[in-house]
Design a protein around this motif. Structure first.
Motif: not given
Length: 124
Positions: A43-48
């Protein structure tokens, strides 16, 4: 191009970036101004971003679809919790959590089949 921006957008006021993400597989379904998504854990994402934001004062709107989950729960997609705001809102990325809560559990991270985030603010 909005005031102060060096990167160009067709119309001022449109989203600076957005993503449709399947956290389960994980797969970027579609996006604008997003080079990749990083899986930081459940449940932990980064959008770059492809083109960086001009500062860290931008805003986000988000939503998620729970798919076939049948339990009665409340889902939310938000800036990641438990870390400094400087880790969530960066000029090069936005870090997000998908979480749920129900009558038997408090805030629990969850990989959801469809997460959507829109970023508004000035590009660098």
């Amino acid at each position: 191009q909005a005031t102060g921006e060096t990167a160009s957008r067709a119309v001022s006021g449109v989203a600076a970036a957005w993503i449709s993400l399947d956290m389960v597989t994980p797969t970027v379904n579609d996006s604008t101004n997003v080079s990749s998504a990083t899986d930081n854990g459940t449940g932990d994402f980064s959008m770059n971003y492809t083109s960086n934001m001009g500062n860290t004062n931008y805003i986000h709107g988000s939503g998620c679809a729970r798919g076939t989950t049948t339990t009665t729960v409340i889902f939310t997609l938000e800036g990641v919790d438990g870390v400094a705001a400087t880790s969530v809102y960066q000029t090069s990325l936005f870090r997000m959590n998908c979480v749920y809560a129900n009558s038997t559990s408090n805030r629990t991270n969850f990989d959801i089949p469809r997460a959507s985030v829109t970023i508004h603010g000035d590009l660098a």
